[in-house]
Design an enzyme around this catalytic site. Structure first.
Site, PDB file in Angstrom:
ATOM      1  N   GLY A 203      31.854  71.792  72.282  1.00 49.04           N
ATOM      2  CA  GLY A 203      32.684  72.708  73.130  1.00 49.04           C
ATOM      3  C   GLY A 203      31.990  72.947  74.384  1.00 49.04           C
ATOM      4  O   GLY A 203      30.875  72.773  74.639  1.00 49.04           O
ATOM      5  N   PRO A 204      32.831  73.681  75.568  1.00 48.77           N
ATOM      6  CA  PRO A 204      32.228  73.884  76.688  1.00 48.77           C
ATOM      7  C   PRO A 204      31.190  75.102  76.683  1.00 48.77           C
ATOM      8  O   PRO A 204      30.867  75.680  75.666  1.00 48.77           O
ATOM      9  CB  PRO A 204      33.200  74.404  77.549  1.00 48.77           C
ATOM     10  CG  PRO A 204      34.626  74.114  76.771  1.00 48.77           C
ATOM     11  CD  PRO A 204      34.066  74.106  75.178  1.00 48.77           C
ATOM     12  N   PRO A 205      30.189  75.079  77.714  1.00 51.25           N
ATOM     13  CA  PRO A 205      29.133  76.028  77.652  1.00 51.25           C
ATOM     14  C   PRO A 205      29.796  77.526  77.769  1.00 51.25           C
ATOM     15  O   PRO A 205      30.803  77.637  78.258  1.00 51.25           O
ATOM     16  CB  PRO A 205      28.468  75.784  79.180  1.00 51.25           C
ATOM     17  CG  PRO A 205      28.959  74.334  79.773  1.00 51.25           C
ATOM     18  CD  PRO A 205      30.351  74.103  79.000  1.00 51.25           C
ATOM     19  N   THR A 207      30.803  79.028  75.038  1.00 53.45           N
ATOM     20  CA  THR A 207      31.702  79.305  73.993  1.00 53.45           C
ATOM     21  C   THR A 207      31.216  80.299  72.858  1.00 53.45           C
ATOM     22  O   THR A 207      32.121  80.320  71.888  1.00 53.45           O
ATOM     23  CB  THR A 207      32.558  78.353  73.762  1.00 53.45           C
ATOM     24  OG1 THR A 207      32.057  77.083  73.525  1.00 53.45           O
ATOM     25  CG2 THR A 207      33.437  78.002  75.035  1.00 53.45           C
ATOM     26  N   LYS A 209      28.496  78.461  70.654  1.00 51.15           N
ATOM     27  CA  LYS A 209      27.855  77.544  69.836  1.00 51.15           C
ATOM     28  C   LYS A 209      26.655  78.072  69.281  1.00 51.15           C
ATOM     29  O   LYS A 209      26.187  78.204  68.102  1.00 51.15           O
ATOM     30  CB  LYS A 209      27.760  76.140  70.426  1.00 51.15           C
ATOM     31  CG  LYS A 209      28.943  75.701  70.697  1.00 51.15           C
ATOM     32  CD  LYS A 209      28.849  74.152  71.542  1.00 51.15           C
ATOM     33  CE  LYS A 209      27.846  74.188  72.677  1.00 51.15           C
ATOM     34  NZ  LYS A 209      28.601  75.046  73.938  1.00 51.15           N
ATOM     35  N   THR A 210      25.766  78.533  70.348  1.00 52.38           N
ATOM     36  CA  THR A 210      24.400  78.991  69.841  1.00 52.38           C
ATOM     37  C   THR A 210      24.497  80.301  69.062  1.00 52.38           C
ATOM     38  O   THR A 210      23.872  80.378  67.976  1.00 52.38           O
ATOM     39  CB  THR A 210      23.306  79.034  70.771  1.00 52.38           C
ATOM     40  OG1 THR A 210      23.355  78.001  71.755  1.00 52.38           O
ATOM     41  CG2 THR A 210      21.974  79.587  70.333  1.00 52.38           C
ATOM     42  N   GLU A 426      46.816  83.134 104.408  1.00 56.46           N
ATOM     43  CA  GLU A 426      46.952  83.861 103.087  1.00 56.46           C
ATOM     44  C   GLU A 426      48.365  84.285 102.826  1.00 56.46           C
ATOM     45  O   GLU A 426      48.919  84.115 101.636  1.00 56.46           O
ATOM     46  CB  GLU A 426      45.931  84.830 102.849  1.00 56.46           C
ATOM     47  CG  GLU A 426      44.539  84.396 102.989  1.00 56.46           C
ATOM     48  CD  GLU A 426      44.174  83.263 102.143  1.00 56.46           C
ATOM     49  OE1 GLU A 426      44.739  83.139 101.248  1.00 56.46           O
ATOM     50  OE2 GLU A 426      43.299  82.396 102.677  1.00 56.46           O
ATOM     51  N   HIS A 429      50.550  81.452 101.616  1.00 58.74           N
ATOM     52  CA  HIS A 429      50.310  81.292 100.214  1.00 58.74           C
ATOM     53  C   HIS A 429      51.236  82.194  99.481  1.00 58.74           C
ATOM     54  O   HIS A 429      51.762  81.559  98.397  1.00 58.74           O
ATOM     55  CB  HIS A 429      48.835  81.233  99.819  1.00 58.74           C
ATOM     56  CG  HIS A 429      48.000  80.288 100.254  1.00 58.74           C
ATOM     57  ND1 HIS A 429      48.534  78.817 100.135  1.00 58.74           N
ATOM     58  CD2 HIS A 429      46.727  80.148 100.897  1.00 58.74           C
ATOM     59  CE1 HIS A 429      47.385  77.943 100.474  1.00 58.74           C
ATOM     60  NE2 HIS A 429      46.425  78.669 101.152  1.00 58.74           N
ATOM     61  N   ASP A 501      42.672  73.282 100.333  1.00 52.56           N
ATOM     62  CA  ASP A 501      44.121  73.226  99.794  1.00 52.56           C
ATOM     63  C   ASP A 501      44.605  71.702  99.762  1.00 52.56           C
ATOM     64  O   ASP A 501      45.123  71.337  98.997  1.00 52.56           O
ATOM     65  CB  ASP A 501      44.999  74.092 100.705  1.00 52.56           C
ATOM     66  CG  ASP A 501      44.649  75.534 100.619  1.00 52.56           C
ATOM     67  OD1 ASP A 501      43.810  76.138  99.847  1.00 52.56           O
ATOM     68  OD2 ASP A 501      44.841  76.027 101.613  1.00 52.56           O
TER      69      ASP A 501
END
Length: 705
Positions: A203-205, A207, A209-210, A426, A429, A501
Site C-alpha cells: 500500500g501507499p506510504p 497507510t 502497514k507498520t 483565482e 478558477h 495549470d
C-alpha cells in the site's frame, strides 16, 4: 557461552603473537657487539676497552657493557656487551686496563616499569581493535558480522492492538486470522488448514502497514522479531546471507514466532536489476531469503510478515505462493475510515463541542492515517499557541488549510498590480468551478501566498471518488484553464502564472487519450503508465505506436485542452460581472470561503449553486456501537452487560497509521496540488490478475494556483 570462550581465546592468541613480534623486532635492532668471556679478556689485555659499565652484585653474574677502541678486528669504535662474575682478580685487571669504570646496582622490575615498557604496544593493539569495531555499521563487535540485527519485541513494551487500528478493516481481518491460528492452531488444523508462511502488506506510504505489524505483536502471545530490509545490506560479501540464516535460526529456536521485515524492497528487488551481473551482494541475500522461506528445509512455526510500498519491483520468486501466500492491500481510508482514525487520534485531545469529526473526515479526502495524525497534532499546537483550554473547530480548519495548502506567507510583499492579477486569476478558477455541473464544491479561495503559490483556489469533493466520468475530467481541464482565460479577458497581456495549470491540464488530456480511451482514437491504450524506469524490467522507455499515431495523439491532446479553454471562455464571458465582483472582494478580504462565494453568486444572478452535502454512509456495526455508547452515557454504568457489548463492538474501531511521505498536496511551480483521491494504482500494488482493471489515480485539479 561457547562463543564467548572462543572469542576470548582468539584475542589471547592475537595478543601473544603481537608480543612475540615486538620482542623479535627489538632484539633484531640491537647494534651492540656480543663478546664471549674469552674475547672480552683478550680485548681487555690488549687495552682495546676504553670504558666499561658494570651492572650487578658482586656475588652474582654481572652484565658488562662498554666501548671498544679501534683495532684490526674492529675498525670503528664499537659498543659491546658480555656477562661475567666479577672476582677480585678480574676487578684488578679491569682497573689496570680501563680508564673509565662505572658501577650500577640492578633495579627491581615493578608493574609500572612493565606498563611503561609495553605502552606503545598496548596503544597499537587498542587502535587496531577500535578501527575494527568502526568498520561494522551499527556498532557491532568486530567478529559479529553475520549476526542478525533483529529486535525481539518484549512483552513489557507498550503494546499496540487491533483496537488501535481503523480505516483498514479488511486488512485487520486477514491478519487477525493469523493471530487466532497462533493462539488456537487445532481449530484450523483439524480441517486440514495450514497457516500462511508469509504475508505481504502492500500500500501507499503512511497507510498503516507498520502499525498493523505492531498490532500483531501486541495481540499474539508469541515472540515477535522486527528488522528492516536495509539491515541485511552490508559492505562485506556474504554478510547479508549470513544474517538471514541467523535470523531464521533464532526464529526456529523460538517457534512459533513472527518475523517482520519492514521495507523488504531494500533486499527483495528483482534479480538482474543491477548492471553488474548476478553476483551482487543483495542478490545473494535474496537467494538465501528465498531458500529460508521455502527451500529444502521447512521452517514450521515461523511466519514472515513483510511491508513494502513498491511491490512492483519485488522478485517474482519472492511473491509466489509458498513464500508469500497472502497479499494484503492497505489502502487509503474512505470517509468512514477517516472518521474512525480521527476518533482515536483525538481520544486524548480535549475538544470543544463545536468539533464535528464527520465534517473533518469529508474535508480530508485522500489523506492517510499519518496525514490525519499530523492534522490532529497541528490543531492541538495551534490551540496551544492561542492559549485555549480546548481544541475548537476553527483550530482544525486552520490546521487543515495549513496541511493542504501550505503555510501563509503574509510577510511576502506583492505590488498592487500583482495582487490584482492574482485576484482575477483565482476568481477565474472559482467562477468556472461554480457554474460547471460536473465540478467539486468550492472550499476556499485566497490570494495570500501559500507555499510557492501566490494564490490558491481549493475544491473538496462531496464523496470519495473511485472512477471518473469523461465529462468530469473535461470539466477539470476547463477549471484549470479558467485562470488563463481570466487574464486574457481582464489584462493587457497574459503572464506565467498559468504555467502550472497548463501543465496539469495537458497531463490530464494525455491520460484521457493514452490511458483511458476518452478520445476520438477510441478505447486504445498508447504506452504504459507514467512510471520511472526500473532497470530490472525495462532498460528504456518503449514506443508502442507509430509516428503517424503520435501525431494523432498530439492533435487529440491539443483539441481537448483547447476545448477546455473554449468552455472556460464561454462561462467567464457570460458571467463577467461575477468575475469582476469576486476579484474585488478578494482584493478587499484576501480570503473567501466557498459559502461566501456561492452567496455572492446567488445575490448577483439569483442562482442557487450551493452543493447539497449528504451525510456519510455508516456501516451497521458503527451505528450499533454509537447506540451502545449513548446507552452507557445515559445509564452511567461502567461494569454492565452493555459495557461488555461496547468492548465487543469496539473491536473494529481505532487508530490511524504510521508515517507517510508522499500523500497530501504536492507542490508545483505555481501551486500545490490537492490531496490525492482515496484510491490506489493497482499496477503499483502487484501484478494484475486476469479480469482486473487497473485504477490509475487522477491528478485531481482540486487546487489551482
Amino acid at each position: 557461552m561457547n562463543s564467548t570462550i572462543k572469542t576470548l581465546l582468539l584475542w589471547a592468541v592475537i595478543f601473544v603473537v603481537v608480543i612475540l613480534l615486538w620482542n623479535t623486532i627489538n632484539t633484531g635492532r640491537s647494534d651492540e657487539q656480543i663478546l664471549t668471556y674469552s674475547e672480552f679478556l683478550d680485548q681487555l689485555d690488549s687495552g682495546n676497552i676504553s670504558e666499561i659499565h658494570i651492572s650487578g652484585h658482586a656475588t652474582e653474574i654481572s652484565e658488562l657493557k662498554g666501548t671498544l677502541s679501534q683495532s684490526s678486528r674492529f675498525p670503528e669504535q664499537t659498543e659491546f656487551k658480555t656477562q661475567a662474575r666479577i672476582s677480585d682478580t678480574l676487578q684488578g685487571r679491569i682497573e689496570a686496563q680501563v680508564s673509565s669504570i662505572t658501577y650500577e646496582e640492578p633495579r627491581e622490575t615493578t608493574l609500572l616499569t612493565m606498563l611503561l615498557g609495553w605502552a606503545p604496544l598496548l596503544v597499537l593493539v587498542g587502535l587496531w581493535i577500535f578501527f575494527m569495531r568502526q568498520m561494522q555499521t551499527g556498532g557491532n563487535r568486530a567478529m559479529s558480522f553475520g549476526k542478525s540485527k533483529a529486535k525481539l519485541i518484549s512483552s513489557t513494551d507498550k503494546k499496540v492492538t487491533f483496537k488501535d487500528v481503523a480505516g483498514i478493516e479488511e486488512a485487520k481481518e486477514e491478519l487477525l486470522e493469523i493471530v487466532e491460528f497462533l493462539k488456537d492452531p487445532q481449530r484450523f488444523q483439524k480441517l486440514g488448514g495450514k497457516i500462511p508462511k508469509g504475508v505481504l502488506l502492500m500500500g501507499p506510504p503512511g497507510t498503516g502497514k507498520t502499525l498493523l505489524a505492531r498490532a500483531i505483536s501486541g495481540e499474539a502471545n508469541v515472540p515477535f522479531f522486527s528488522i528492516s530490509g536495509s539491515d541485511f545490506v552490508e559492505m562485506f560479501v556474504g554478510v547479508g546471507a549470513s544474517r538471514v540464516r541467523d535470523l531464521f535460526e533464532q526464529g526456529k529456536k523460538n517457534a512459533p514466532c513472527i518475523i517482520f521485515i519492514d521495507e523488504i524492497d531494500a533486499v527483495g528487488r528483482h534479480r538482474g536489476a543491477g548492471l553488474g551481473g548476478g553476483h551482487d551482494e543483495r542478490e545473494q541475500t535474496l537467494n538465501q531469503l528465498l531458500v529460508e522461506m521455502d527451500g529444502f528445509e521447512t521452517n514450521e512455526g515461523v511466519i514472515l510478515i513483510a511491508a513494502s510500498n513498491r511491490p512492483d519491483v519485488l522478485d517474482p520468486a519472492l511473491l509466489r505462493p509458498g513464500r508469500f501466500d497472502r497479499r494484503v492491500i492497505v489502502d487509503r481510508p474512505d470517509a468512514n475510515g477517516r472518521v474512525g482514525i480521527l476518533r482515536v487520534h483525538t481520544k486524548n485531545v480535549p475538544m470543544d463541542d463545536s468539533v464535528d469529526l464527520d465534517i473533518l473526515a469529508r474535508g480530508t479526502p485522500g489523506m492517510s492515517g499519518a496525514d490525519l495524525a499530523n492534522l490532529v497534532n497541528e490543531a492541538a499546537l495551534v490551540a496551544a499557541r492561542r492559549d485555549k483550554t480546548k481544541v475548537q473547530m476553527d483550530d482544525f480548519e486552520f490546521a487543515k488549510d495549513k496541511v493542504l495548502m501550505g503555510v501563509e506567507r503574509k510577510s511576502m510583499v506583492l505590488s498592487e498590480e500583482e495582487k490584482e492579477l492574482t485576484a482575477f486569476h483565482e476568481a477565474g478558477h472559482a467562477v468556472v468551478a461554480a457554474f460547471s455541473k460536473e465540478s467539486d464544491p468550492l472550499h476556499k479561495v485566497t490570494i495570500i501566498p501559500r507555499g510557492r503559490a501566490l494564490g490558491l483556489t481549493m475544491q473538496l469533493p462531496v464523496d470519495d471518488m473511485h472512477t471518473y466520468r469523461k465529462s468530469y475530467v473535461k470539466t477539470q481541464i476547463a477549471i484549470l484553464m479558467g485562470g488563463r482565460v481570466a487574464e486574457e479577458l481582464t489584462q493587457d497581456d497574459v503572464t506565467t502564472g498559468a504555467g502550472n495549470d497548463i501543465d496539469r491540464a495537458t497531463d490530464l488530456a494525455r491520460q484521457m487519450v493514452c490511458e483511458w480511451g476518452m478520445s476520438e482514437l477510441g478505447p486504445v491504450s498508447f504506452g504504459g503508465a507514467d512510471e520511472p524506469i526500473f532497470l530490472g524490467r525495462d532498460l528504456a522507455q518503449r514506443t508502442e505506436y507509430s509516428e503517424d499515431t503520435a501525431r494523432q495523439i498530439d492533435a487529440e491532446i491539443r483539441n481537448i485542452v483547447q476545448h477546455g479553454h473554449k468552455t472556460a471562455t464561454g462561462i467567464l464571458e457570460e458571467h463577467r460581472a461575477v468575475l469582476d465582483r469576486l476579484a474585488q472582494e478578494l482584493l478587499e478580504n484576501e480570503v473567501m470561503d466557498g459559502s461566501q462565494i456561492y452567496d455572492l453568486i446567488e445575490e448577483m444572478t439569483g442562482q442557487q449553486l450551493t452543493p447539497v452535502v449528504r451525510p456519510i454512509a455508516r456501516r451497521p456495526e458503527e451505528d450499533e456501537e454509537e447506540e451502545i455508547e449513548e446507552e452507557i452515557e445515559e445509564e452511567s454504568v461502567i461494569d454492565s452487560p452493555v459495557a461488555a457489548r461496547v468492548s465487543q463492538a469496539s473491536e473494529s474501531g481505532a487508530s490511524g497509521a504510521l508515517e507517510d511521505e508522499n500523500t497530501g498536496p504536492s507542490e508545483t511551480t505555481s501551486s500545490p496540488e490537492s490531496p490525492p483521491v482515496s484510491r490506489d494504482a493497482a499496477a503499483r500494488d502487484g501484478a494484475l490478475q486476469a479480469g482486473e482493471s487497473p485504477q490509475e489515480p487522477l491528478p485531481s485539479p482540486k487546487t489551482q494556483g
